[in-house]
Design a protein around this motif. Structure first.
Motif, short mmCIF file in Angstrom:
data_model
loop_
_atom_site.label_atom_id
_atom_site.label_comp_id
_atom_site.label_asym_id
_atom_site.label_seq_id
_atom_site.Cartn_x
_atom_site.Cartn_y
_atom_site.Cartn_z
N PRO B 325 0.82 -1.20 0.08
CA PRO B 325 0.11 0.02 0.12
C PRO B 325 0.85 1.42 0.08
CG PRO B 325 -0.53 -1.40 1.90
CD PRO B 325 0.41 -2.08 1.10
N SER B 371 -8.85 -6.28 0.68
CA SER B 371 -9.88 -4.99 1.18
C SER B 371 -9.92 -5.16 2.70
CB SER B 371 -11.12 -5.04 0.40
OG SER B 371 -11.82 -5.88 1.00
N ALA B 374 -6.48 -2.88 6.61
CA ALA B 374 -5.24 -2.88 7.81
C ALA B 374 -4.51 -1.58 7.67
CB ALA B 374 -4.65 -4.18 7.63
S1 SF4 Z 1 -6.86 -3.24 2.18
FE1 SF4 Z 1 -5.44 -5.06 3.22
S2 SF4 Z 1 -4.74 -6.19 1.59
FE2 SF4 Z 1 -5.39 -4.31 0.70
S3 SF4 Z 1 -3.57 -2.97 0.52
FE3 SF4 Z 1 -4.67 -2.35 2.43
S4 SF4 Z 1 -3.59 -3.83 4.02
FE4 SF4 Z 1 -3.12 -4.82 2.02
#
Ligand code: SF4
Ligand code: SF4
Lengths: 264, 434
Positions: B325, B371, B374
């Motif tokens: 991210p 999704s 985090a």
């Molecule tokens: S929502 Fe969860 S899986 Fe998607 S980028 Fe953010 S931390 Fe990673």
């Protein structure tokens, strides 16, 4: 093992001139997945036992559109949402309970803008209410007394909707020992199924997410991994099998724990 | 003479800073409209807690404390800066001292102690990055400029603190020669330790080096900010103010889709009738490039400190997937700057055939996201990488019909039989009697 009581559909209730207090939104997993159907039954038993007047939509229920939306297909999502809203509004539904955090999130947060306004709660919240109102007693239940239980937070219940306490309160009612994983509540690790991942292979990596999460659970030495989501249940069950621990560790929904403890 | 030099420095410093700020503003406004002005009391509260109070930093106490040292020193030193500016314009020396007296000694001492703490923090940060090689601060997306940027600003901090103490220490030593003292907490000791034995004239030179050095560092820093991840010290405030106040699980509903779906479902609406103005260019579904994102996404990108808390909590990243991210935010910023540069050189209709999706962010990255939120939860300045990921998916799926094959199947099932798997709707109630 069929349910020993009658579960009415909305259509049946309407035909009898009755209106239920609450609609039980079963969800696709809860309707079609063999493991998840057991969770559905546990919820139904609890509702029946507590004399909650509830109904299901049966064949008139359709996917909320959650996986379509998370996969990026807003068209399919909104088509599903609009159709569901038509059905729900036709039955003048006011209150919905569901055992799936994905359905819960979508119905509660994403339907209102499209015209669907309902009071939506997760089954752990409803069960907590029922216990608090004295409609469901677990006093003296020995089923899980002293057992080590850890709770895996479903992302769409926890971080997505800030519901952390209801499932934990229920586990405490079992007189069991709740052991938290090192990553829990706001820092809980995903089981790997969200965002439409449930329906596809994972991208290339060095590990499956559910294995990583199962390791967290194994570290607690709990003998029961409790969840509140049918997808998490699948992922954690697979994870436990991967470590050949399926004989030592059970993966159960909080509703199943309660139904078992209350001997329903 | 010194007033003139000072004024020139001051005016140029702020001129370029405001120019930069306007530039950044227009970059951010390349994004689409989204309303984040409702509920201002909740917004102020969020800003005060998260930006000013650093609430989310404290989930990791050690870096939070170190960061707090730098942050507190930074904020409080601004008071000294006001005096430096006043001295500069009036050619005076410690303008506020006669007015504040004892409180002045307290203030400067307080600043000095914070500066020492900041120095400790800075050294700790440098070692975490370069000696301990903390994984989240040494991932491959940080190679090159981002890593140098991080180190450079820490070094600048050390230089700045050195100037402050040169100024105060030499100043104390001068007063000591006259048998008096400011009694500043740290520099009164430095006066003996480092500046004892110098002649008054030399000490004045030191003091002036400290004073001008401090000033030049401040202006350098100010104008370096907009090119650096350290811009967060400014943008954290607006960015948290404009936070998403909805539940994290709620994704936006695309209004353009709602219109289409309503037409499809209601036969009384003539589906060939045009809504809206003729000649409106229909906007894309989802996002392919910067201009398809919202201004808040772009503000997020400028605010990102590249701390990697998001990435280190990302389930996909932790299990070796390409997705990070933090990289999503860095790519968004880089692409935004690239487009802006292009527009500056070639005019408003500039295109370079490149796009955020494809040239910066790959499909493999965005399909790895669960999704889980985090990243959104972890970000200390309330950045939302997930909303960019979702918009990129929307573009791929709705504009290009590109997605992993299993998802095509899943979507077809939902459309045909109202469930992501191939089951008949009439079997939905089977569990009741099984
Ligand atoms: S929502 Fe969860 S899986 Fe998607 S980028 Fe953010 S931390 Fe990673
Ligand atoms: S998005 Fe937030 S958590 Fe992630 S690197 Fe940027 S500032 Fe840190």
């Amino acid at each position: 093992m069929s349910t020993e009581f009658k579960v009415s559909t909305m259509a049946e209730m309407m035909a009898n001139g009755e209106t239920p207090d609450i609609l039980f939104w079963v969800g696709c997993s809860g309707s079609f997945d063999d493991r998840a159907k057991k969770i559905t039954k546990a919820v139904a038993k609890i509702l029946h036992h507590c004399n909650v007047k509830f109904a299901v939509l049966g064949a008139e229920e359709s996917c909320t559109g959650d996986p379509a939306k998370r996969a990026g297909n807003e068209f399919t999502f909104q088509m599903q949402a609009m159709m569901n809203i038509q059905v729900l509004d036709a039955y003048e539904v006011k209150k919905i309970v569901t055992a799936c955090p994905h359905c819960f999130n979508t119905l509660k947060n994403e339907y209102p803008e499209l015209g669907g306004n309902y009071e939506v709660i997760h089954h752990t919240q409803l069960i907590q209410d029922l216990i608090n109102q004295g409609k469901l007693g677990l006093e003296g239940s020995q089923t899980y007394k002293g057992k080590k239980i850890t709770f895996h937070d479903p992302c769409y219940l926890g971080r997505a909707n800030d519901v952390y306490e209801a499932p934990r309160a229920l586990i405490e009612k079992l007189d069991a020992e709740l052991i938290e994983m090192k990553r829990c509540k706001t820092t809980g690790l995903c089981c790997g199924a969200g965002g439409a991942q449930m329906f596809k292979e994972a991208e290339k990596g060095n590990k499956e997410i559910n294995i990583e999460r199962t390791e967290d659970a194994l570290e607690t030495n709990a003998t029961i991994i409790a969840t509140g989501c049918p997808f998490c249940n699948t992922m954690m069950t697979d994870g436990v099998k991967n470590f050949n621990k399926e004989h030592d560790i059970q993966v159960l929904d909080v509703a199943e724990l309660i139904a078992n403890a209350a001997d329903l | 003479m010194s007033i003139i030099i000072f004024s020139i420095l001051f005016i140029t410093g702020f001129y370029f800073f405001s120019k930069n700020i306007l530039q950044v503003r227009s970059n951010i406004l390349l994004g689409k409209e989204i309303n984040r002005t409702d509920n201002s009391s909740e917004r102020w509260k969020t800003m005060i807690l998260v930006a000013l109070g650093q609430k989310k930093m404290f989930t990791r106490p050690i870096p939070a404390l170190l960061h707090l040292c730098l942050y507190a020193a930074f904020i409080i030193t601004q008071i000294e800066l006001v005096e430096i500016f006043t001295d500069g314009f009036t050619n005076s020396h410690r303008f506020f001292k006669p007015f504040l007296d004892g409180f002045y000694t307290f203030m400067i001492s307080f600043i000095e102690i914070l500066s020492i703490l900041a120095l400790i923090g800075t050294i700790a940060f440098l070692s975490r990055r370069n000696l301990l090689k903390l994984p989240r601060l040494n991932m491959k997306e940080l190679a090159g400029w981002p890593k140098n940027d991080a180190n450079l600003i820490l070094l600048m901090e050390i230089v700045l603190v050195t100037f402050i103490f040169t100024m105060n220490g030499a100043d104390e030593a001068i007063l000591n020669l006259k048998g008096s003292s400011y009694d500043f907490a740290v520099s009164s000791h430095l006066a003996n330790l480092l500046f004892g034995g110098f002649e008054e004239h030399t000490l004045h030179v030191f003091e002036q080096i400290g004073w001008w050095g401090h000033l030049i560092m401040v202006f350098t820093f100010l104008n370096y900010l907009p090119y650096s991840k350290h811009f967060h010290i400014v943008l954290a405030f607006p960015n948290t103010y404009y936070s998403n106040l909805e539940k994290k699980g709620k994704f936006t509903n695309l209004a353009s889709v709602t219109e289409e779906v309503k037409k499809m479902m209601d036969p009384s609406i003539d589906s060939f009738a045009t809504t809206g103005n003729e000649g409106d260019v229909p906007s894309r579904f989802g996002a392919k490039d910067i201009t398809d994102l919202t201004w808040k996404n772009l503000l997020d990108a400028y605010t990102c400190t590249e701390c990697g808390r998001c990435t280190s909590s990302c389930p996909a990243n932790q299990t070796g997937k390409l997705l990070s991210p933090r990289k999503i935010m860095m790519d968004t910023r880089d692409r935004m700057v690239e487009i802006r540069e292009g527009i500056r050189k070639n005019g408003k209709d500039f295109t370079d055939g490149k796009s955020l999706l494809g040239d910066y962010i790959t499909e493999e990255e965005i399909w790895a996201c669960t999704s889980c939120n985090a990243c959104v939860q972890e970000c200390p300045v309330n950045i939302d990488p997930l909303s960019i990921i979702v918009d990129l998916r929307r573009y791929l799926v709705m504009e290009e019909s590109k997605m992993p094959t299993e998802l095509t199947g899943m979507l077809t099932n939902i459309e045909n039989n109202g469930a992501p798997w191939q089951f008949s709707p009439s079997d939905r109630g089977n569990w009741i009697n099984e």
